[in-house]
Design a protein around this motif. Structure first.
Motif, PDB file in Angstrom:
ATOM      1  N   MET A   1       0.856  -1.191   0.000  1.00 20.39           N
ATOM      2  CA  MET A   1       0.000   0.000   0.000  1.00 20.39           C
ATOM      3  C   MET A   1       0.887   1.234   0.000  1.00 20.39           C
ATOM      4  O   MET A   1       1.770   1.360   0.862  1.00 20.39           O
ATOM      5  CB  MET A   1      -0.942   0.030   1.200  1.00 20.39           C
ATOM      6  CG  MET A   1      -1.890   1.230   1.185  1.00 20.39           C
ATOM      7  SD  MET A   1      -3.131   1.193   2.491  1.00 20.39           S
ATOM      8  CE  MET A   1      -4.316   0.039   1.791  1.00 20.39           C
ATOM      9  N   PRO A   2       0.675   2.150  -0.947  1.00 19.38           N
ATOM     10  CA  PRO A   2       1.501   3.358  -1.006  1.00 19.38           C
ATOM     11  C   PRO A   2       1.390   4.194   0.274  1.00 19.38           C
ATOM     12  O   PRO A   2       0.329   4.271   0.897  1.00 19.38           O
ATOM     13  CB  PRO A   2       0.926   4.128  -2.200  1.00 19.38           C
ATOM     14  CG  PRO A   2       0.208   3.103  -3.011  1.00 19.38           C
ATOM     15  CD  PRO A   2      -0.288   2.075  -2.039  1.00 19.38           C
TER      16      PRO A   2
ATOM     17  N   THR B   1     -12.048   1.046  -3.951  1.00 23.26           N
ATOM     18  CA  THR B   1     -11.606   0.217  -5.074  1.00 23.26           C
ATOM     19  C   THR B   1     -10.128  -0.127  -4.945  1.00 23.26           C
ATOM     20  O   THR B   1      -9.731  -1.278  -5.148  1.00 23.26           O
ATOM     21  CB  THR B   1     -11.871   0.936  -6.413  1.00 23.26           C
ATOM     22  OG1 THR B   1     -13.270   1.210  -6.501  1.00 23.26           O
ATOM     23  CG2 THR B   1     -11.455   0.076  -7.584  1.00 23.26           C
ATOM     24  N   LYS B   2      -9.300   0.843  -4.587  1.00 25.16           N
ATOM     25  CA  LYS B   2      -7.860   0.599  -4.434  1.00 25.16           C
ATOM     26  C   LYS B   2      -7.595  -0.398  -3.301  1.00 25.16           C
ATOM     27  O   LYS B   2      -6.776  -1.309  -3.443  1.00 25.16           O
ATOM     28  CB  LYS B   2      -7.138   1.933  -4.171  1.00 25.16           C
ATOM     29  CG  LYS B   2      -5.650   1.794  -4.015  1.00 25.16           C
ATOM     30  CD  LYS B   2      -4.983   1.416  -5.316  1.00 25.16           C
ATOM     31  CE  LYS B   2      -3.478   1.418  -5.169  1.00 25.16           C
ATOM     32  NZ  LYS B   2      -2.798   0.750  -6.250  1.00 25.16           N
ATOM     33  N   ILE B   3      -8.305  -0.236  -2.185  1.00 23.40           N
ATOM     34  CA  ILE B   3      -8.136  -1.149  -1.051  1.00 23.40           C
ATOM     35  C   ILE B   3      -8.532  -2.568  -1.456  1.00 23.40           C
ATOM     36  O   ILE B   3      -7.819  -3.534  -1.164  1.00 23.40           O
ATOM     37  CB  ILE B   3      -8.953  -0.669   0.166  1.00 23.40           C
ATOM     38  CG1 ILE B   3      -8.355   0.625   0.728  1.00 23.40           C
ATOM     39  CG2 ILE B   3      -9.012  -1.739   1.244  1.00 23.40           C
ATOM     40  CD1 ILE B   3      -9.229   1.302   1.775  1.00 23.40           C
ATOM     41  N   LEU B   4      -9.674  -2.715  -2.126  1.00 25.41           N
ATOM     42  CA  LEU B   4     -10.108  -4.038  -2.605  1.00 25.41           C
ATOM     43  C   LEU B   4      -9.057  -4.672  -3.513  1.00 25.41           C
ATOM     44  O   LEU B   4      -8.731  -5.857  -3.372  1.00 25.41           O
ATOM     45  CB  LEU B   4     -11.422  -3.926  -3.377  1.00 25.41           C
ATOM     46  CG  LEU B   4     -12.699  -3.988  -2.578  1.00 25.41           C
ATOM     47  CD1 LEU B   4     -13.891  -3.657  -3.458  1.00 25.41           C
ATOM     48  CD2 LEU B   4     -12.873  -5.333  -1.918  1.00 25.41           C
ATOM     49  N   ASP B   5      -8.525  -3.886  -4.435  1.00 26.53           N
ATOM     50  CA  ASP B   5      -7.495  -4.396  -5.347  1.00 26.53           C
ATOM     51  C   ASP B   5      -6.264  -4.881  -4.588  1.00 26.53           C
ATOM     52  O   ASP B   5      -5.711  -5.938  -4.898  1.00 26.53           O
ATOM     53  CB  ASP B   5      -7.078  -3.324  -6.354  1.00 26.53           C
ATOM     54  CG  ASP B   5      -8.147  -3.020  -7.391  1.00 26.53           C
ATOM     55  OD1 ASP B   5      -9.117  -3.800  -7.509  1.00 26.53           O
ATOM     56  OD2 ASP B   5      -8.019  -1.979  -8.074  1.00 26.53           O
ATOM     57  N   ILE B   6      -5.833  -4.121  -3.597  1.00 25.53           N
ATOM     58  CA  ILE B   6      -4.636  -4.485  -2.818  1.00 25.53           C
ATOM     59  C   ILE B   6      -4.859  -5.787  -2.064  1.00 25.53           C
ATOM     60  O   ILE B   6      -4.030  -6.697  -2.102  1.00 25.53           O
ATOM     61  CB  ILE B   6      -4.235  -3.345  -1.862  1.00 25.53           C
ATOM     62  CG1 ILE B   6      -3.689  -2.152  -2.663  1.00 25.53           C
ATOM     63  CG2 ILE B   6      -3.206  -3.822  -0.835  1.00 25.53           C
ATOM     64  CD1 ILE B   6      -3.518  -0.881  -1.851  1.00 25.53           C
ATOM     65  N   PHE B   7      -5.994  -5.902  -1.386  1.00 21.85           N
ATOM     66  CA  PHE B   7      -6.263  -7.134  -0.626  1.00 21.85           C
ATOM     67  C   PHE B   7      -6.460  -8.331  -1.557  1.00 21.85           C
ATOM     68  O   PHE B   7      -5.973  -9.429  -1.267  1.00 21.85           O
ATOM     69  CB  PHE B   7      -7.469  -6.963   0.298  1.00 21.85           C
ATOM     70  CG  PHE B   7      -7.141  -6.285   1.602  1.00 21.85           C
ATOM     71  CD1 PHE B   7      -6.399  -6.933   2.573  1.00 21.85           C
ATOM     72  CD2 PHE B   7      -7.577  -4.998   1.856  1.00 21.85           C
ATOM     73  CE1 PHE B   7      -6.093  -6.316   3.776  1.00 21.85           C
ATOM     74  CE2 PHE B   7      -7.286  -4.362   3.060  1.00 21.85           C
ATOM     75  CZ  PHE B   7      -6.541  -5.025   4.023  1.00 21.85           C
ATOM     76  N   ASN B   8      -7.179  -8.160  -2.662  1.00 22.17           N
ATOM     77  CA  ASN B   8      -7.382  -9.276  -3.591  1.00 22.17           C
ATOM     78  C   ASN B   8      -6.073  -9.724  -4.238  1.00 22.17           C
ATOM     79  O   ASN B   8      -5.838 -10.926  -4.401  1.00 22.17           O
ATOM     80  CB  ASN B   8      -8.422  -8.916  -4.649  1.00 22.17           C
ATOM     81  CG  ASN B   8      -9.830  -9.001  -4.105  1.00 22.17           C
ATOM     82  OD1 ASN B   8     -10.152  -9.886  -3.328  1.00 22.17           O
ATOM     83  ND2 ASN B   8     -10.679  -8.070  -4.496  1.00 22.17           N
ATOM     84  N   MET B   9      -5.212  -8.782  -4.592  1.00 21.58           N
ATOM     85  CA  MET B   9      -3.894  -9.138  -5.142  1.00 21.58           C
ATOM     86  C   MET B   9      -3.063  -9.859  -4.075  1.00 21.58           C
ATOM     87  O   MET B   9      -2.360 -10.823  -4.381  1.00 21.58           O
ATOM     88  CB  MET B   9      -3.163  -7.891  -5.641  1.00 21.58           C
ATOM     89  CG  MET B   9      -1.815  -8.210  -6.249  1.00 21.58           C
ATOM     90  SD  MET B   9      -1.882  -9.421  -7.598  1.00 21.58           S
ATOM     91  CE  MET B   9      -2.378  -8.400  -8.926  1.00 21.58           C
ATOM     92  N   GLY B  10      -3.169  -9.405  -2.835  1.00 24.84           N
ATOM     93  CA  GLY B  10      -2.471 -10.078  -1.737  1.00 24.84           C
ATOM     94  C   GLY B  10      -2.909 -11.521  -1.601  1.00 24.84           C
ATOM     95  O   GLY B  10      -2.083 -12.424  -1.445  1.00 24.84           O
ATOM     96  N   LEU B  11      -4.218 -11.771  -1.685  1.00 28.57           N
ATOM     97  CA  LEU B  11      -4.732 -13.140  -1.576  1.00 28.57           C
ATOM     98  C   LEU B  11      -4.240 -13.998  -2.734  1.00 28.57           C
ATOM     99  O   LEU B  11      -3.840 -15.147  -2.538  1.00 28.57           O
ATOM    100  CB  LEU B  11      -6.260 -13.145  -1.514  1.00 28.57           C
ATOM    101  CG  LEU B  11      -6.888 -14.536  -1.410  1.00 28.57           C
ATOM    102  CD1 LEU B  11      -6.513 -15.214  -0.093  1.00 28.57           C
ATOM    103  CD2 LEU B  11      -8.400 -14.452  -1.546  1.00 28.57           C
ATOM    104  N   LEU B  12      -4.264 -13.459  -3.938  1.00 31.52           N
ATOM    105  CA  LEU B  12      -3.789 -14.201  -5.115  1.00 31.52           C
ATOM    106  C   LEU B  12      -2.306 -14.560  -4.970  1.00 31.52           C
ATOM    107  O   LEU B  12      -1.902 -15.704  -5.219  1.00 31.52           O
ATOM    108  CB  LEU B  12      -4.019 -13.366  -6.375  1.00 31.52           C
ATOM    109  CG  LEU B  12      -3.676 -14.020  -7.706  1.00 31.52           C
ATOM    110  CD1 LEU B  12      -4.540 -15.232  -7.964  1.00 31.52           C
ATOM    111  CD2 LEU B  12      -3.841 -13.002  -8.833  1.00 31.52           C
TER     112      LEU B  12
END
Length: 192
Positions: A12-13, A63-74
């Protein structure tokens, strides 16, 4: 056990971390205080449709938070070799986000060991994910006693681990003048 506790740096920036903290501080009220069962922190729920949620934070950062967490899970799934749905469900829902502040030098703070899947309505949680929004000066680690592991909070980093009872953990007391801020969510099995 340590194999399934992963830390990812700089997910996260800094700008987003700092904006989340500033927005949290601007909206802080006595209603945000959690003070019981050894817990002592301030909390704000962030979700698009949750009552008492801070929708302004969601509109700006959701949206940015969702993207960060989903990328983390992947990334976590790949790094841990969790390739089949028998290891980790293919489809999971993400819960609302909990932004927490742990005040340094709080004499009433007590470390509370717990897992994130024990309790009413929590048994479908599979994965816990925490982003550290600040770097406390001293201590404030996330501790896993059974693994003899302490993870030092560093702004923008993320820790991901199973939510099950075998991964009991605690947030440790922090010292100095910089509070520990975290943004936490859980991934749970999707209801059919």
């Amino acid at each position: 056990m340590i194999k399934y506790i992963k830390v990812y740096d700089a997910v996260m920036p800094q700008m987003i971390c700092n904006k989340l903290i500033k927005t949290f501080e601007r909206n802080l009220s006595p209603n945000n205080r959690i003070d019981g069962l050894g817990d002592r922190y301030d909390e704000m729920i962030i979700a698009p449709e949750k009552r008492n949620s801070h929708v302004d934070i969601w509109k700006e950062f959701g949206t940015k938070i969702l993207d960060i967490f989903n990328m983390g899970l992947l990334t976590y799934r790949t790094d841990c070799g969790l390739k089949t749905s028998k290891q980790l469900p293919d489809k999971m829902d993400i819960e609302e986000f909990s932004l927490k502040k742990y005040t340094p030098n709080d004499a009433r703070f007590k470390k509370r060991l717990h897992s994130d899947s024990v309790g009413e309505g929590l048994n479908s949680r599979f994965v816990t994910s925490i982003i550290y929004l600040s770097t406390p000066e001293q201590r404030g680690e996330t501790e896993f006693p059974a693994a003899d592991l302490r993870v030092t909070p560093i702004q923008g980093s993320m820790i991901i681990f199973p939510s099950t009872w075998t991964y009991i953990y605690a947030e440790n007391f922090c010292r100095g003048i910089i509070p520990k801020y975290t943004l936490t969510t859980h991934f749970r099995a999707t209801s059919l």
